[in-house]
Design a protein around this motif. Structure first.
Motif, PDB file in Angstrom:
ATOM      1  N   ASP A   1      20.915  -9.778   1.935  1.00  0.00           N
ATOM      2  CA  ASP A   1      20.418  -8.474   1.471  1.00  0.00           C
ATOM      3  C   ASP A   1      21.577  -7.573   1.031  1.00  0.00           C
ATOM      4  O   ASP A   1      21.503  -6.895  -0.004  1.00  0.00           O
ATOM      5  CB  ASP A   1      19.631  -7.765   2.584  1.00  0.00           C
ATOM      6  CG  ASP A   1      18.224  -8.345   2.760  1.00  0.00           C
ATOM      7  OD1 ASP A   1      17.751  -9.047   1.847  1.00  0.00           O
ATOM      8  OD2 ASP A   1      17.609  -8.082   3.810  1.00  0.00           O
TER       9      ASP A   1
ATOM     10  N   GLU B   1      11.298  -1.202   3.970  1.00  0.00           N
ATOM     11  CA  GLU B   1      12.283  -2.300   3.963  1.00  0.00           C
ATOM     12  C   GLU B   1      12.918  -2.477   5.338  1.00  0.00           C
ATOM     13  O   GLU B   1      12.971  -1.551   6.155  1.00  0.00           O
ATOM     14  CB  GLU B   1      13.400  -2.001   2.942  1.00  0.00           C
ATOM     15  CG  GLU B   1      12.934  -1.870   1.516  1.00  0.00           C
ATOM     16  CD  GLU B   1      12.246  -3.126   0.991  1.00  0.00           C
ATOM     17  OE1 GLU B   1      12.825  -4.208   1.082  1.00  0.00           O
ATOM     18  OE2 GLU B   1      11.113  -2.997   0.471  1.00  0.00           O
TER      19      GLU B   1
ATOM     20  N   VAL C   1      18.398  -3.748   4.049  1.00  0.00           N
ATOM     21  CA  VAL C   1      18.315  -3.187   2.699  1.00  0.00           C
ATOM     22  C   VAL C   1      18.456  -1.664   2.748  1.00  0.00           C
ATOM     23  O   VAL C   1      19.244  -1.069   2.005  1.00  0.00           O
ATOM     24  CB  VAL C   1      16.985  -3.589   2.010  1.00  0.00           C
ATOM     25  CG1 VAL C   1      16.731  -2.755   0.756  1.00  0.00           C
ATOM     26  CG2 VAL C   1      17.018  -5.075   1.651  1.00  0.00           C
TER      27      VAL C   1
ATOM     28  N   MET D   1      10.708  -5.649  -0.618  1.00  0.00           N
ATOM     29  CA  MET D   1      10.559  -6.889   0.149  1.00  0.00           C
ATOM     30  C   MET D   1       9.295  -7.657  -0.217  1.00  0.00           C
ATOM     31  O   MET D   1       8.312  -7.067  -0.677  1.00  0.00           O
ATOM     32  CB  MET D   1      10.580  -6.589   1.648  1.00  0.00           C
ATOM     33  CG  MET D   1       9.329  -5.912   2.161  1.00  0.00           C
ATOM     34  SD  MET D   1       9.551  -5.002   3.736  1.00  0.00           S
ATOM     35  CE  MET D   1      10.593  -6.045   4.700  1.00  0.00           C
TER      36      MET D   1
ATOM     37  N   ASP E   1      13.612  -9.047  -0.674  1.00  0.00           N
ATOM     38  CA  ASP E   1      13.969  -9.576   0.639  1.00  0.00           C
ATOM     39  C   ASP E   1      12.792 -10.443   1.071  1.00  0.00           C
ATOM     40  O   ASP E   1      11.740  -9.934   1.464  1.00  0.00           O
ATOM     41  CB  ASP E   1      14.197  -8.393   1.593  1.00  0.00           C
ATOM     42  CG  ASP E   1      14.370  -8.835   3.043  1.00  0.00           C
ATOM     43  OD1 ASP E   1      14.111 -10.012   3.363  1.00  0.00           O
ATOM     44  OD2 ASP E   1      14.756  -7.972   3.862  1.00  0.00           O
TER      45      ASP E   1
ATOM     46  N   SER F   1      16.413 -12.984  -1.013  1.00  0.00           N
ATOM     47  CA  SER F   1      17.096 -13.328   0.238  1.00  0.00           C
ATOM     48  C   SER F   1      16.189 -14.137   1.144  1.00  0.00           C
ATOM     49  O   SER F   1      14.979 -13.857   1.231  1.00  0.00           O
ATOM     50  CB  SER F   1      17.450 -12.055   1.026  1.00  0.00           C
ATOM     51  OG  SER F   1      18.021 -11.080   0.207  1.00  0.00           O
TER      52      SER F   1
END
Ligand code: PLP
Length: 392
Positions: free
Chosen positions: A75, A99, A103, A148, A177, A198
């Motif tokens: 991240d 998040e 992040v 995310m 994410d 990620s």
């Protein structure tokens, strides 16, 4: 005691096949992947095999996978690396209020120390970002949007494909994410249209301390660490070969067993939810009813502190969470639930149960047997505190 682990969103047990592959790698594949001799070549082969396995999990090309020490580093490399590399184009970054701190705190750093402007998008009551909010927030200065895939506290899945298309049309890069989503639900970087993604091995039965960042071909990043030429200079340092091998095997197993695992945890979640609604009065369910991870259930037991329930469950050998593991232990209510606009009673009574491949009906039934009396007792105590002194 029948111990029950219902905290797979915090971390998962290592799959036996992963542990076996890692042990073998640790014992036998000890060369440095950068060395040109046979020992080095064997280690490099192990790393490259894992790269292919991770790429296959998310529909990427192997050369687009950069191994990292986990989700947090991936991240940070995405957010800081992309923002810094594109500083000459603009200084605006967009993210969402729900998040993970990996992040949020990276964005905060950009705002506090590096002269970036950060817009934090709100979410609705189910934890979803409204694509129109993103449209409104984008400016010609926006260099990166990070939202995310699936939330770690409530399991809500974001409309990533739509959000990424909006960001790309405005000339911004899009990072997601996917630490909670990858390995749990189908992920395809091309179908989603993301530039950066990620993931982390320990969320899908791999080892802790191993993860990856997907970097779409042609996307430039500034590395966080400087040193050798490993991982295309984006993540220099001798790689964690056993960890990476474990990540690879975990990715391969997740890809093959995904549908079966998802069906299993979804069934257990239904059993758990039905049982809770039947046995625990004044219970609210948090998160999106459909767009969500299959094995995660977040509920609020109104009028009781989630932390008190957790401590009582722990005494009975049952592990759950009140939110993210990092926030656990602090009495600050979750930033995710706050962003979703939950009332104070629901904020304080939140509990997260996250199911995994090893859980059984008996595990769910054990929770359903143990939890209701704990709630009743804590509610009675709370009522007792509120009563005038002297009354029995
Ligand atoms: N992002 C999300 C959504 C997570 O749930 C987590 C883990 O809790 C992370 C990032 C951090 O990953 P790691 O523990 O591998 O650093």
């Amino acid at each position: 005691m029948h111990r029950v682990y219902l905290d797979h969103a915090a971390t998962t047990p290592v799959h036996p096949a992963v542990a076996e592959a890692m042990a073998r790698c640790l014992a036998e594949t000890y060369g440095n992947p950068s060395s040109i001799h046979g020992f080095g070549r064997e280690a490099k082969k192990a790393v490259e095999a894992a790269r292919e396995q991770v790429a296959a999990l998310i529909g990427a090309r192997p050369q687009e996978i950069v191994f990292t020490s986990g989700g947090t580093e991936a991240d940070n490399l995405a957010v800081l690396g992309a923002a810094r590399a594109r500083r000459d184009r603009g200084n605006h970054v967009i993210t969402s209020a729900v998040e993970h701190h990996a992040v949020l705190d990276a964005c905060e750093h950009l705002a506090g120390r590096e002269g970036f402007r950060v817009t934090v998008l709100p979410v609705d009551g189910a934890g979803r970002v409204d694509p129109d909010e993103l449209r409104r927030a984008l400016t010609p200065e926006t260099v990166l949007v990070s939202v995310m895939l699936a939330n770690n506290e409530v399991g809500t899945v974001q409309p990533i494909r739509e959000l990424a298309a909006i960001a790309k049309a405005a000339g911004a890069l899009f990072h997601t994410d996917a630490v909670q989503g990858a390995g749990q639900i189908p992920v395809d970087v091309d179908a989603l249209g993301v530039d950066l993604l990620s993931l982390s091995a320990h969320k899908f039965y791999g080892p802790k301390g191993a993860g990856a960042l997907y970097v779409r071909k042609g996307v430039r990043l500034q590395p966080l660490v400087h040193g050798g030429g490993q991982e295309r200079r984006l993540r220099p340092g001798t790689p964690n070969v056993p960890g990476i091998a474990g990540l690879g095997v975990a990715a391969e197993l997740a890809r093959r067993e995904m549908a079966e695992r998802a069906a299993h945890v979804a069934r257990l979640r239904e059993r758990l939810l039905a049982g809770l609604l039947e046995r625990v009065p004044d219970l609210a369910v948090n998160g999106h009813p459909e767009e969500r991870l299959p094995g995660l259930l977040n509920v609020s037991v109104l009028g009781v502190e989630g932390e008190s329930i957790l401590l009582n469950l722990d005494l009975k050998g049952i592990a759950a969470s009140s939110g993210s593991a990092c926030a656990a232990g602090s009495t600050e209510p979750s930033h995710v639930l706050k962003a979703m606009g939950l009332a104070p009673a629901a904020l304080h009574g939140a509990l997260r149960f996250s199911l995994g491949r090893g859980n059984t009906d008996a595990d769910v039934d054990r929770l359903l047997e143990v939890l209701p009396p704990i709630v009743e007792r804590l509610r009675a105590m709370a009522r007792g505190c509120g009563e005038p002194a002297g009354r029995a």
